[in-house]
Scaffold this active site. Structure first.
Site, PDB file in Angstrom:
ATOM      1  N   HIS A 294      -1.193   6.991  -0.015  1.00 44.07           N
ATOM      2  CA  HIS A 294      -1.766   5.728   0.435  1.00 44.07           C
ATOM      3  C   HIS A 294      -1.072   5.307   1.718  1.00 44.07           C
ATOM      4  O   HIS A 294       0.123   5.488   1.871  1.00 44.07           O
ATOM      5  CB  HIS A 294      -1.601   4.629  -0.620  1.00 44.07           C
ATOM      6  CG  HIS A 294      -2.473   3.443  -0.340  1.00 44.07           C
ATOM      7  ND1 HIS A 294      -2.167   2.527   0.626  1.00 44.07           N
ATOM      8  CD2 HIS A 294      -3.657   3.052  -0.873  1.00 44.07           C
ATOM      9  CE1 HIS A 294      -3.132   1.603   0.665  1.00 44.07           C
ATOM     10  NE2 HIS A 294      -4.043   1.903  -0.232  1.00 44.07           N
TER      11      HIS A 294
ATOM     12  N   LYS B 242      -8.722  -2.569 -10.783  1.00 46.18           N
ATOM     13  CA  LYS B 242      -8.567  -3.976 -10.412  1.00 46.18           C
ATOM     14  C   LYS B 242      -8.559  -4.828 -11.690  1.00 46.18           C
ATOM     15  O   LYS B 242      -9.151  -4.416 -12.676  1.00 46.18           O
ATOM     16  CB  LYS B 242      -9.718  -4.419  -9.509  1.00 46.18           C
ATOM     17  CG  LYS B 242      -9.969  -3.526  -8.307  1.00 46.18           C
ATOM     18  CD  LYS B 242      -8.953  -3.742  -7.218  1.00 46.18           C
ATOM     19  CE  LYS B 242      -9.279  -2.885  -5.991  1.00 46.18           C
ATOM     20  NZ  LYS B 242      -8.287  -3.030  -4.925  1.00 46.18           N
TER      21      LYS B 242
END
Length: 441
Positions: free
Chosen positions: A260, A141
């Site tokens: 994902h 992140k």
């Protein structure tokens, strides 16, 4: 036959038998009128049949319709064709207010036409030389906006601190602020540097998802040439055909494949319409993937415990008995198709570690994004805190302690000899995501 369990909500005045028969017909040989070419084939051989209907307890006007489809309706080894047939057209049917595909039973004869995961759980453990515990990961992140060099630096710090994997976020592809080739190079450097320092095998899920299959292949080939162990794919937005192609490439070239499930909640979040995640999970095991995100039960994303564990077992185990209490409508025999590691990710931190270790067991990847990078001392101490918490939980479990009862005490004990863990415990002691699950039985 392939068996399907549909949750049917008919329009007012439409009997459930008629709705179930309409679903079976529309998703196999039927059309809205009788056509003369029906006489040129054996419809009895090819048509889907609604063979049983149950009322849904506690729900008015909802029924579970069980439909059987002859295997001859499906192309071998094609998840794309299977889903096009079963859910392709029928969901817009006017006679239905809503329709949800709850589960599929894939017969062994059809399972055998699929390669499945490129490697599977045991081969992955052998490649990584990591046994007897869940694997640890971290999503880098902020997911968007970092330069490739700074991104690689964050990867290095997390891996050096003790994580097994770091991860590209699902929407990191090849944007102006960070082109894919630069990211791959800096991440590979981070992997090899951290491996040299720790003596452990490390990986970073390099997202190979792209606008075309040709570009996706180009990225996977470059990853293989760099010598990294794993690549990643967004299998719903990328599509099942692209995913199966990439899975075949990964098996042929020794790459692990992380999957994902971006966009899954668009399909599976509504309780009465769409497709349950356990169907997407089964489809993924057939199409191919070594890891897939499967909820956390305790974090920020949707997931009720028994239902989540039901589809986690469908991903990992070879044979799963029917168990309606866990949302498993059919007994499933995977006839030795390799298993998929469930990935728990989303709003989890060190205080969740005992629950995650107990719920998911060893064959899982526990992924802490903010729970690593949000550590007040930086990324590497955040990784240390997670690794210490995990090792403490695994040791306590192996000693026979009950993680569900003693979890907080185990973490507190470990934090006495790990200042990194103590700092993490202090930061996240009040974080809660207390919302009721939407997806209940």
């Amino acid at each position: 036959d392939i068996l399907a369990a549909f949750r049917v909500t008919p329009q007012p005045g439409v009997p459930p038998e008629e709705a179930g028969a309409a679903v079976a017909a529309e998703s196999s040989t039927g059309t809205w009128t009788t056509v003369w070419t029906d006489g040129l084939t054996s419809l009895d051989r090819y048509k889907g049949r609604c063979y049983h209907i149950d009322a849904v307890p506690g729900e008015e006007d909802q029924f579970i319709a069980y439909v059987a489809y002859p295997l001859d309706l499906f192309e071998e080894g094609s998840v794309t064709n299977m889903l096009t047939s079963i859910v392709g057209n029928v969901f817009g049917f006017k006679a239905l207010r809503a329709l949800r595909l709850e589960d599929l039973r894939i017969p062994p004869a059809y399972v055998k036409t699929f390669q499945g995961p490129p490697h599977g759980i045991q081969v992955e453990r052998d490649k990584l030389n990591k046994y007897g515990r869940p694997l640890l990961g971290c999503t880098i992140k902020p997911k968007l906006g970092l330069s490739a060099k700074n991104y690689g630096r964050a990867v290095y710090e997390c891996l050096r601190g003790g994580l097994d994997f770091t991860k590209d976020d699902e929407n990191v592809n090849s944007q102006p602020f960070m082109r894919w080739r630069d990211r791959f190079l800096f991440c590979a450097e981070a992997i090899f540097k951290s491996q040299a320092e720790t003596g452990e095998i490390k990986g970073h899920y390099l997202n190979a998802t792209a606008g075309t299959c040709e570009e996706m292949y180009k990225r996977a080939i470059f990853a293989r040439e760099l010598g990294v162990p794993i690549v990643m794919h967004d299998y719903l937005t990328g599509g099942f055909t692209a995913n199966t192609s990439l899975a075949h490439y990964c098996r042929d070239n020794g790459l692990l494949l992380h999957i994902h499930x971006a966009m899954h909640a668009v399909i599976d979040r509504q309780k009465n319409h769409g497709m349950h995640f356990r169907v997407l999970a089964k489809a993924l095991r057939m199409s191919g993937g070594d890891h897939i995100h499967a909820g956390t039960v305790v974090g920020k994303l949707e997931g009720e415990r028994d239902i989540t564990l039901g589809f986690v077992d469908l991903l990992r185990d070879d044979f799963i008995e029917k168990d309606r209490s866990r949302g498993i409508y059919f007994t499933q025999d995977w006839v030795s198709l390799p298993g998929v590691l469930x990935v728990a990710s989303g709003g989890i931190h060190v205080w969740h570690m005992p629950a995650l270790t107990e719920i998911f067991g060893d064959d899982s990847v526990l992924q802490f994004g903010g729970g690593t990078l949000g550590h007040p001392w930086g990324n590497a101490p955040g990784a240390v805190a997670n690794r210490v918490a995990l090792e403490a939980c695994v040791q306590a479990r192996n000693e026979g302690r009950d993680l569900a009862v003693e979890g907080n005490e185990i973490i507190r004990e470990a934090s006495k000899w790990s200042p990194e863990l103590a700092a993490a415990c202090e930061v996240w002691k009040e974080i809660r995501f207390n919302f009721k699950a939407v997806d209940t039985l």
